[in-house]
Design an enzyme around this catalytic site. Structure first.
Site, PDB file in Angstrom:
ATOM      1  N   TYR A  50       2.967  -4.101  13.097  1.00  0.00           N
ATOM      2  CA  TYR A  50       2.290  -2.864  13.501  1.00  0.00           C
ATOM      3  C   TYR A  50       1.739  -2.926  14.929  1.00  0.00           C
ATOM      4  O   TYR A  50       1.319  -1.899  15.472  1.00  0.00           O
ATOM      5  CB  TYR A  50       1.131  -2.507  12.541  1.00  0.00           C
ATOM      6  N   HIS A 108       6.370  -9.696   4.464  1.00  0.00           N
ATOM      7  CA  HIS A 108       6.501  -8.243   4.635  1.00  0.00           C
ATOM      8  C   HIS A 108       7.742  -7.691   3.936  1.00  0.00           C
ATOM      9  O   HIS A 108       7.675  -6.650   3.268  1.00  0.00           O
ATOM     10  CB  HIS A 108       6.523  -7.918   6.137  1.00  0.00           C
TER      11      HIS A 108
HETATM   12  N1  LIG Z   1       4.606  -3.126   3.211  1.00  0.00           N
HETATM   13  C1  LIG Z   1       5.363  -2.190   3.759  1.00  0.00           C
HETATM   14  O1  LIG Z   1       6.593  -2.342   3.927  1.00  0.00           O
HETATM   15  C2  LIG Z   1       4.716  -0.905   4.173  1.00  0.00           C
HETATM   16  C3  LIG Z   1       5.500   0.210   4.502  1.00  0.00           C
HETATM   17  C4  LIG Z   1       4.860   1.388   4.863  1.00  0.00           C
HETATM   18  C5  LIG Z   1       3.472   1.447   4.884  1.00  0.00           C
HETATM   19  N2  LIG Z   1       2.717   0.340   4.585  1.00  0.00           N
HETATM   20  C6  LIG Z   1       1.220   0.377   4.599  1.00  0.00           C
HETATM   21  O2  LIG Z   1       0.775   1.484   3.824  1.00  0.00           O
HETATM   22  C7  LIG Z   1      -0.031   2.335   4.625  1.00  0.00           C
HETATM   23  C8  LIG Z   1       0.073   3.773   4.185  1.00  0.00           C
HETATM   24  O3  LIG Z   1       1.394   4.263   4.194  1.00  0.00           O
HETATM   25  P1  LIG Z   1       1.964   5.261   5.313  1.00  0.00           P
HETATM   26  O4  LIG Z   1       1.240   5.044   6.589  1.00  0.00           O
HETATM   27  O5  LIG Z   1       3.450   5.079   5.292  1.00  0.00           O
HETATM   28  O6  LIG Z   1       1.710   6.737   4.792  1.00  0.00           O
HETATM   29  P2  LIG Z   1       0.633   7.541   3.909  1.00  0.00           P
HETATM   30  O7  LIG Z   1      -0.618   6.785   3.764  1.00  0.00           O
HETATM   31  O8  LIG Z   1       1.349   7.996   2.694  1.00  0.00           O
HETATM   32  O9  LIG Z   1       0.409   8.848   4.806  1.00  0.00           O
HETATM   33  C9  LIG Z   1      -0.213   8.810   6.057  1.00  0.00           C
HETATM   34  C10 LIG Z   1      -0.277  10.240   6.600  1.00  0.00           C
HETATM   35  O10 LIG Z   1      -1.115  11.047   5.760  1.00  0.00           O
HETATM   36  C11 LIG Z   1      -2.098  11.699   6.563  1.00  0.00           C
HETATM   37  N3  LIG Z   1      -3.349  11.758   5.791  1.00  0.00           N
HETATM   38  C12 LIG Z   1      -4.165  10.726   5.452  1.00  0.00           C
HETATM   39  N4  LIG Z   1      -5.201  11.160   4.722  1.00  0.00           N
HETATM   40  C13 LIG Z   1      -5.066  12.507   4.608  1.00  0.00           C
HETATM   41  C14 LIG Z   1      -5.838  13.508   3.973  1.00  0.00           C
HETATM   42  N5  LIG Z   1      -6.940  13.215   3.296  1.00  0.00           N
HETATM   43  N6  LIG Z   1      -5.391  14.809   4.057  1.00  0.00           N
HETATM   44  C15 LIG Z   1      -4.254  15.113   4.732  1.00  0.00           C
HETATM   45  N7  LIG Z   1      -3.467  14.179   5.344  1.00  0.00           N
HETATM   46  C16 LIG Z   1      -3.873  12.886   5.285  1.00  0.00           C
HETATM   47  C17 LIG Z   1      -2.253  10.822   7.798  1.00  0.00           C
HETATM   48  O11 LIG Z   1      -2.735  11.598   8.878  1.00  0.00           O
HETATM   49  P3  LIG Z   1      -3.748  11.031   9.996  1.00  0.00           P
HETATM   50  O12 LIG Z   1      -3.267   9.683  10.434  1.00  0.00           O
HETATM   51  O13 LIG Z   1      -3.652  12.077  11.060  1.00  0.00           O
HETATM   52  O14 LIG Z   1      -5.123  10.952   9.403  1.00  0.00           O
HETATM   53  C18 LIG Z   1      -0.822  10.348   8.003  1.00  0.00           C
HETATM   54  O15 LIG Z   1      -0.074  11.318   8.688  1.00  0.00           O
HETATM   55  C19 LIG Z   1       0.495   2.055   6.043  1.00  0.00           C
HETATM   56  O16 LIG Z   1      -0.353   2.543   7.047  1.00  0.00           O
HETATM   57  C20 LIG Z   1       0.634   0.561   5.997  1.00  0.00           C
HETATM   58  O17 LIG Z   1      -0.641  -0.065   6.127  1.00  0.00           O
HETATM   59  C21 LIG Z   1       3.331  -0.818   4.212  1.00  0.00           C
END
Ligand SMILES: NC(=O)c1ccc[n+]([C@@H]2O[C@H](COP(=O)([O-])OP(=O)(O)OC[C@H]3O[C@@H](n4cnc5c(N)ncnc54)[C@H](OP(=O)(O)O)[C@@H]3O)[C@@H](O)[C@H]2O)c1
Length: 272
Positions: A50, A108
């Site tokens: 990241y 990862h």
């Molecule tokens: N291990 C892996 O391979 C892997 C893969 C993907 C992700 N991850 C981890 O999982 C975390 C979360 O997954 P993700 O980032 O893919 O997506 P997510 O958490 O499903 O969605 C993030 C999005 O939702 C929005 N959001 C957050 N809270 C909200 C709310 N209360 N109302 C409306 N919109 C909201 C955010 O906007 P804003 O940012 O504008 O607030 C952002 O655009 C990652 O950040 C990472 O740490 C791990």
């Protein structure tokens, strides 16, 4: 851990975490981490990939919440899963984060340089030497988990996988429960698109809340650990407050009953 976390920890992991993928602007990432800790979050998820470990570390360091109260997780990218690379990059992560140890270090992805014996021996040695407290894996199937458990002489504490209303992970959840592995749910908000799921919207209307809160409450009810990424203080607070939304059996069954499946992350190196 202090008592800011409302739900009981899952396998020692605070039940709701802050995701940070794509939160790469230094100031924004520092502010998100500080806001999350101020609001009550005690679990922060980052990764070497990241490129924001320095900002996450700065957010923790400049928050009034003590380092000891925070569950800090990072991940080793698949290029660096040979024994020496795991040890070297884990030390580099600690330097960037400005901490002496990590609460969790994940593999990862089980891809490219992943070698169950060499990789997991390195993780186990990091744990023995006090650089990490727990070993986690991410994007592992049940078969890969079984192999990892056989290879690793320390417990695999968590499997971090994509999970949300359109990817309910029944098989992995059952496996995790049988073997005392926490399931950590990434992309729990479907990248901010859970409002497109009809069943989630129906439950949302009933409770006069938001699709994001309904989704997080549904995940928490399953005993999995969602790590929604949020940048703004308003989103971070709203996600924290999902813990106080009580869904009833009918709501849970309504979302459980969704038959459509959609996986958002499906890279060529995925093991499925
Ligand atoms: N291990 C892996 O391979 C892997 C893969 C993907 C992700 N991850 C981890 O999982 C975390 C979360 O997954 P993700 O980032 O893919 O997506 P997510 O958490 O499903 O969605 C993030 C999005 O939702 C929005 N959001 C957050 N809270 C909200 C709310 N209360 N109302 C409306 N919109 C909201 C955010 O906007 P804003 O940012 O504008 O607030 C952002 O655009 C990652 O950040 C990472 O740490 C791990």
């Amino acid at each position: 851990m202090d008592d800011a976390v409302n739900r009981s920890p899952v396998n020692g992991i605070p039940a709701l975490g802050l995701g940070t993928y794509k939160n790469t602007n230094f100031g924004s990432c520092v502010a998100s981490v500080r806001n999350a800790l101020d609001i009550g979050f005690r679990h922060i998820d980052t990764a070497q990939y990241y490129e924001n470990e320095a900002a996450v570390g700065e957010g923790i360091r400049t928050s009034p919440v003590s380092r000891e109260a925070v569950f800090l997780a990072s991940k080793v990218w698949f290029d660096d899963l040979a024994y020496d690379d795991v040890v070297r990059t884990a030390r580099e992560s600690l330097d960037r984060l400005g901490v002496d140890s990590l609460d969790m270090l994940y593999v990862h992805w089980p891809a490219e340089s992943y070698d169950p014996e060499a990789t997991l021996t390195a993780f186990s040695d990091l744990k023995r030497d006090g650089l990490i407290d727990n070993i986690g894996v991410s994007n592992f199937t049940p078969e890969l988990l079984t192999e990892a458990r056989e290879q690793c002489d320390a417990p695999i504490k968590a499997n971090q996988v994509e999970m949300h209303p359109l990817l309910q992970q029944d098989e992995l959840r059952a496996y995790a429960e049988r073997h005392d592995i926490a399931l950590v749910a990434y992309s729990p908000l479907m990248h901010g698109n859970v409002g497109d799921v009809r069943e989630v919207c129906e439950v949302t209307e009933k409770h006069e809340t938001t699709p994001e809160q309904v989704t997080l409450a549904w995940l928490l009810d399953k005993g999995v650990v969602p790590i929604p990424k949020a940048t703004s203080r308003a989103h971070i607070r709203a996600n924290w407050e999902s813990q106080f939304l009580a869904l009833d059996d009918e709501d849970i069954a309504h979302i459980d009953g969704i038959s459509e499946e959609k996986r958002l992350g499906n890279p060529a190196f995925a093991p499925w």
